[in-house]
Design an enzyme around this catalytic site. Structure first.
Site, PDB file in Angstrom:
ATOM      1  N   GLN A 220     -10.117   1.287  10.701  1.00  0.00           N
ATOM      2  CA  GLN A 220      -8.666   1.391  10.549  1.00  0.00           C
ATOM      3  C   GLN A 220      -8.143   2.313  11.660  1.00  0.00           C
ATOM      4  O   GLN A 220      -8.332   3.527  11.621  1.00  0.00           O
ATOM      5  CB  GLN A 220      -8.326   1.962   9.177  1.00  0.00           C
ATOM      6  CG  GLN A 220      -8.968   1.187   8.022  1.00  0.00           C
ATOM      7  CD  GLN A 220      -8.357  -0.188   7.811  1.00  0.00           C
ATOM      8  OE1 GLN A 220      -7.208  -0.314   7.378  1.00  0.00           O
ATOM      9  NE2 GLN A 220      -9.105  -1.238   8.124  1.00  0.00           N
ATOM     10  N   ALA A 261      -0.640   1.248   0.616  1.00  0.00           N
ATOM     11  CA  ALA A 261      -1.797   0.734   1.351  1.00  0.00           C
ATOM     12  C   ALA A 261      -1.481   0.552   2.832  1.00  0.00           C
ATOM     13  O   ALA A 261      -0.361   0.770   3.290  1.00  0.00           O
ATOM     14  CB  ALA A 261      -2.256  -0.581   0.729  1.00  0.00           C
ATOM     15  N   HIS A 262      -2.505   0.097   3.575  1.00  0.00           N
ATOM     16  CA  HIS A 262      -2.380   0.023   5.035  1.00  0.00           C
ATOM     17  C   HIS A 262      -1.335  -0.998   5.468  1.00  0.00           C
ATOM     18  O   HIS A 262      -1.164  -2.049   4.874  1.00  0.00           O
ATOM     19  CB  HIS A 262      -3.737  -0.272   5.692  1.00  0.00           C
ATOM     20  CG  HIS A 262      -4.406  -1.522   5.242  1.00  0.00           C
ATOM     21  ND1 HIS A 262      -5.655  -1.885   5.662  1.00  0.00           N
ATOM     22  CD2 HIS A 262      -4.013  -2.509   4.400  1.00  0.00           C
ATOM     23  CE1 HIS A 262      -5.997  -3.030   5.119  1.00  0.00           C
ATOM     24  NE2 HIS A 262      -5.021  -3.419   4.353  1.00  0.00           N
ATOM     25  N   ASN A 263      -0.625  -0.615   6.533  1.00  0.00           N
ATOM     26  CA  ASN A 263       0.356  -1.475   7.190  1.00  0.00           C
ATOM     27  C   ASN A 263       1.576  -1.804   6.330  1.00  0.00           C
ATOM     28  O   ASN A 263       2.328  -2.727   6.635  1.00  0.00           O
ATOM     29  CB  ASN A 263      -0.278  -2.785   7.694  1.00  0.00           C
ATOM     30  CG  ASN A 263      -1.352  -2.535   8.722  1.00  0.00           C
ATOM     31  OD1 ASN A 263      -2.540  -2.697   8.442  1.00  0.00           O
ATOM     32  ND2 ASN A 263      -0.950  -2.102   9.906  1.00  0.00           N
ATOM     33  N   SER A 281       0.105  -4.497   3.894  1.00  0.00           N
ATOM     34  CA  SER A 281       0.935  -5.349   4.750  1.00  0.00           C
ATOM     35  C   SER A 281       2.189  -5.874   4.061  1.00  0.00           C
ATOM     36  O   SER A 281       2.773  -6.868   4.504  1.00  0.00           O
ATOM     37  CB  SER A 281       0.112  -6.527   5.295  1.00  0.00           C
ATOM     38  OG  SER A 281      -0.960  -6.060   6.077  1.00  0.00           O
TER      39      SER A 281
END
Length: 361
Positions: A220, A261-263, A281
């Site tokens: 990441q 969470a990521h993005n 995302s």
């Protein structure tokens, strides 16, 4: 917290509004000394109270508050209510404003800012600060902090005990980071932010590829970028992006124990209550609200001005803004209410169907 005393006239001068008396007396003393805000039922002769919701107006009957924040458009009806209830109107002063709850927030901010303990600027001898880091002269670094290489801490910021700021981290001006927060490498926090204890910013997003039943980690390498005037509640976690960055917009308010969470992108002035989970995302628009324990699946789009009720589950993108509620399925709130009523009637309906079947045999 022990609040400093201040004159009512000073608060009026700073925040505006006008003074009136429930009893209609012509003399309205603005030099009363006040020592903080209290709920109406607990307020004493040196306290400011507030009445944000008129359904609690009966608390005025017994309140001993020196002054009460009241919505100006409701003042006359409140006076009449008090007169009808008691036969007379108390001499309590009313501070007439357009939004008592908003005034309560702003006045309380002033009181806290002027009453709380403020440590002297500087770096505590038990803090570890890399020589390449830049700490503004007006910033405060408390004991047991670790400040990494090439990290920057802006003017007036307070980094409290046990905080870890990784390498190449940036913290803007007048931001307060409470104890035991961890900010991973290369993440950025804007100015005038509040980050409460236990927050983790920039941990790896949950990214793995499957190889014959085994999980292979996807590095990441994105960042977390947090804009100005953001507040993040205790033990909330915001993951770094896989390739692009995770973005938290201007003025966003996050409660405790939220997982971003990521993005993920969260638009400006959106707010989320405790235990919300946003999967990777997903894009949350501006001025959205998400109720406590709601879950939002990944790779979805939530438009500006959308409101998701607590404990709801969003499994697909929302096309138009509105208020949405439910678990299975998520619906417009007004439609979900109809569905809920229908579900409660299913048992009765099943019995009626059985009865009809028996009659037809």
């Amino acid at each position: 917290m022990n609040f400093i005393e201040t004159k009512l006239s000073a608060l009026l001068e700073q925040f505006g509004g006008r003074l009136a008396s429930f009893g209609g007396e012509p003399a309205l003393p603005g030099d009363i000394r006040l020592a903080g805000i209290q709920p109406l039922e607990n307020a004493g002769a040196t306290h400011l109270g507030f009445l944000a919701n008129p359904k609690f107006r009966d608390q005025l009957l017994s309140s001993k508050a020196a002054v009460v924040l009241v919505r100006e458009s409701q003042f006359e009806s409140l006076c009449q209510y008090l007169k009808d209830s008691t036969g007379s109107v108390p001499t309590t002063l009313a501070w007439l404003v357009n939004d008592p709850y908003l005034y309560y927030a702003k006045v309380q901010q002033w009181w806290v800012a002027n009453s709380e303990f403020k440590p002297a600027p500087g770096i505590h001898p038990r803090a570890v600060v890399d020589p390449s880091a830049t700490v503004a002269s007006s910033a405060t670094i408390a004991a047991n902090c670790v400040i990494g290489a090439n990290t920057k801490v802006g003017e007036g910021s307070r980094i409290e005990a046990g905080v870890v700021l990784g390498n190449h981290v940036e913290v803007g001006a007048n931001t307060r980071i409470y104890p035991n927060v961890t900010v991973y490498d290369e993440c950025k926090i804007g100015s005038n932010c509040v980050v409460h204890a236990g927050v983790v910013i920039g941990a790896d997003g949950f990214g793995f590829a499957n190889e014959k039943g085994a999980w292979v980690k996807i590095p990441q390498v994105g960042r977390v970028l947090i804009a100005d005037h953001v507040e993040i509640g205790a033990n909330t976690t915001i993951d770094r992006g896989a390739l692009d960055d995770t973005l938290i917009g201007f003025g966003v308010k996050l409660d405790n124990q939220i997982q971003i969470a990521h993005n993920v992108t969260v638009g400006e002035h959106s707010a989320m209550a405790g235990c919300v989970g946003i999967a990777g995302s997903t894009s949350i628009g501006a001025r959205c609200t998400v109720g406590g324990a709601a879950m939002v699946f990944g790779h979805l789009n939530i438009p500006d001005g959308t409101h998701v009720s607590g404990a709801s589950v969003v499994m697909s993108s929302i096309k138009e803004p509105g208020a949405f509620t439910g678990i299975f399925p998520l619906q417009e709130h007004k439609d979900w209410e109809k569905t809920a009523v229908t579900l409660k009637q299913l048992l009765k309906l099943r019995g009626e169907v059985r009865e009809l079947k028996n009659k037809l045999k």
